[in-house]
Design a protein around this motif. Structure first.
Motif, mmCIF file in Angstrom:
data_model
loop_
_atom_site.group_PDB
_atom_site.id
_atom_site.type_symbol
_atom_site.label_atom_id
_atom_site.label_comp_id
_atom_site.label_asym_id
_atom_site.label_seq_id
_atom_site.Cartn_x
_atom_site.Cartn_y
_atom_site.Cartn_z
ATOM 1 N N SER A 134 15.900 30.450 -45.594
ATOM 2 C CA SER A 134 14.555 29.899 -45.522
ATOM 3 C C SER A 134 14.487 28.758 -44.504
ATOM 4 O O SER A 134 13.537 28.670 -43.718
ATOM 5 C CB SER A 134 14.122 29.400 -46.903
ATOM 6 N N PHE A 135 15.503 27.901 -44.513
ATOM 7 C CA PHE A 135 15.555 26.783 -43.571
ATOM 8 C C PHE A 135 15.558 27.287 -42.127
ATOM 9 O O PHE A 135 14.780 26.826 -41.288
ATOM 10 C CB PHE A 135 16.788 25.922 -43.847
ATOM 11 N N ILE A 136 16.408 28.251 -41.843
ATOM 12 C CA ILE A 136 16.497 28.793 -40.482
ATOM 13 C C ILE A 136 15.195 29.489 -40.099
ATOM 14 O O ILE A 136 14.703 29.337 -38.976
ATOM 15 C CB ILE A 136 17.713 29.722 -40.337
ATOM 16 N N ASN A 137 14.598 30.220 -41.033
ATOM 17 C CA ASN A 137 13.319 30.878 -40.759
ATOM 18 C C ASN A 137 12.240 29.836 -40.465
ATOM 19 O O ASN A 137 11.434 30.018 -39.552
ATOM 20 C CB ASN A 137 12.914 31.762 -41.931
ATOM 21 N N ASN A 138 12.230 28.757 -41.223
ATOM 22 C CA ASN A 138 11.255 27.684 -40.981
ATOM 23 C C ASN A 138 11.479 27.046 -39.615
ATOM 24 O O ASN A 138 10.518 26.729 -38.915
ATOM 25 C CB ASN A 138 11.325 26.629 -42.081
ATOM 26 N N LEU A 139 12.733 26.836 -39.233
ATOM 27 C CA LEU A 139 13.021 26.286 -37.906
ATOM 28 C C LEU A 139 12.510 27.206 -36.803
ATOM 29 O O LEU A 139 11.912 26.752 -35.834
ATOM 30 C CB LEU A 139 14.525 26.066 -37.721
ATOM 31 N N LYS A 140 12.763 28.516 -36.975
ATOM 32 C CA LYS A 140 12.302 29.484 -35.977
ATOM 33 C C LYS A 140 10.792 29.475 -35.837
ATOM 34 O O LYS A 140 10.257 29.662 -34.761
ATOM 35 C CB LYS A 140 12.768 30.901 -36.337
ATOM 36 N N ASN A 141 10.128 29.254 -36.966
ATOM 37 C CA ASN A 141 8.653 29.281 -36.965
ATOM 38 C C ASN A 141 8.037 27.896 -36.961
ATOM 39 O O ASN A 141 6.826 27.764 -37.138
ATOM 40 C CB ASN A 141 8.163 30.077 -38.188
ATOM 41 N N LYS A 142 8.876 26.877 -36.815
ATOM 42 C CA LYS A 142 8.433 25.472 -36.760
ATOM 43 C C LYS A 142 7.615 25.075 -37.980
ATOM 44 O O LYS A 142 6.635 24.361 -37.882
ATOM 45 C CB LYS A 142 7.665 25.207 -35.473
ATOM 46 N N ARG A 143 8.064 25.599 -39.139
ATOM 47 C CA ARG A 143 7.475 25.184 -40.422
ATOM 48 C C ARG A 143 8.542 24.356 -41.123
ATOM 49 O O ARG A 143 9.655 24.834 -41.315
ATOM 50 C CB ARG A 143 7.120 26.395 -41.277
ATOM 51 N N PHE A 144 8.209 23.198 -41.565
ATOM 52 C CA PHE A 144 9.207 22.302 -42.113
ATOM 53 C C PHE A 144 8.938 21.940 -43.572
ATOM 54 O O PHE A 144 8.991 20.789 -43.954
ATOM 55 C CB PHE A 144 9.324 21.032 -41.250
ATOM 56 N N TYR A 145 8.634 22.943 -44.383
ATOM 57 C CA TYR A 145 8.518 22.694 -45.812
ATOM 58 C C TYR A 145 9.585 23.508 -46.515
ATOM 59 O O TYR A 145 10.030 24.540 -46.040
ATOM 60 C CB TYR A 145 7.125 23.043 -46.337
ATOM 61 N N PHE A 146 10.031 23.007 -47.622
ATOM 62 C CA PHE A 146 11.119 23.669 -48.356
ATOM 63 C C PHE A 146 10.663 23.864 -49.757
ATOM 64 O O PHE A 146 11.049 23.920 -50.704
ATOM 65 C CB PHE A 146 12.404 22.849 -48.274
#
Length: 146
Positions: A134-146
């Motif tokens: 999820s973290f890597i996917n958020n980085l790829k999509n520039k979404r920074f919520y966990f």
């Protein structure tokens, strides 16, 4: 791609074939099941017929109706050739010459932790690989919520 609400989660679990010895994977580990499904599908598309048995195992975790829907979609979209669809439908394909491929295992393990397929996990992340994916996917999509 769903909202992953409690009702949708119940519907997903209802798709499971609880008589399958591997159904726990579909029921308890949907992220891992999806990564495996995507990885094995990619190998089959590339012509790796040794992966048919892995796909059969994954498909055994879901009920007959859902399995037929998936196979019909794969056939309609020409993602798998007729030989593969036939072997997945008849359910008796076992290759006795199958070789262990450590590199394939490592690729799938890497995929589980890095989420190359962009799977969005909206429900609680219970495992380290779900959190890293999820973290890597958020980085790829520039979404920074966990």
């Amino acid at each position: 791609m769903s909202e992953q609400t409690d009702n949708e989660e119940k519907e997903r679990i209802a798709m499971a074939d609880l008589d399958s010895k591997a159904s726990f994977l579909f029921v308890k580990e949907p992220y891992k099941w999806e990564i495996l499904f995507q990885s094995v599908s990619g190998e089959i598309i590339k012509g790796d017929y040794d992966s048919i048995s892995a796909m059969r195992l994954l498909l055994s975790t879901i009920n007959t109706l859902e399995k037929e829907k998936i196979l019909d979609n794969l056939e309609r979209e020409n993602l798998f050739d007729k030989f593969t669809i036939g072997k997945l439908k008849d359910g008796i394909y076992l290759d006795s010459n199958k070789k262990r491929k450590p590199l394939r295992f490592l690729k799938i393990l890497f995929a589980i932790f890095t989420n190359p397929y962009g799977i969005v996990i909206k429900r609680e992340k219970n495992h380290v690989y779900e959190k890293t994916g999820s973290f890597i996917n958020n980085l790829k999509n520039k979404r920074f919520y966990f």
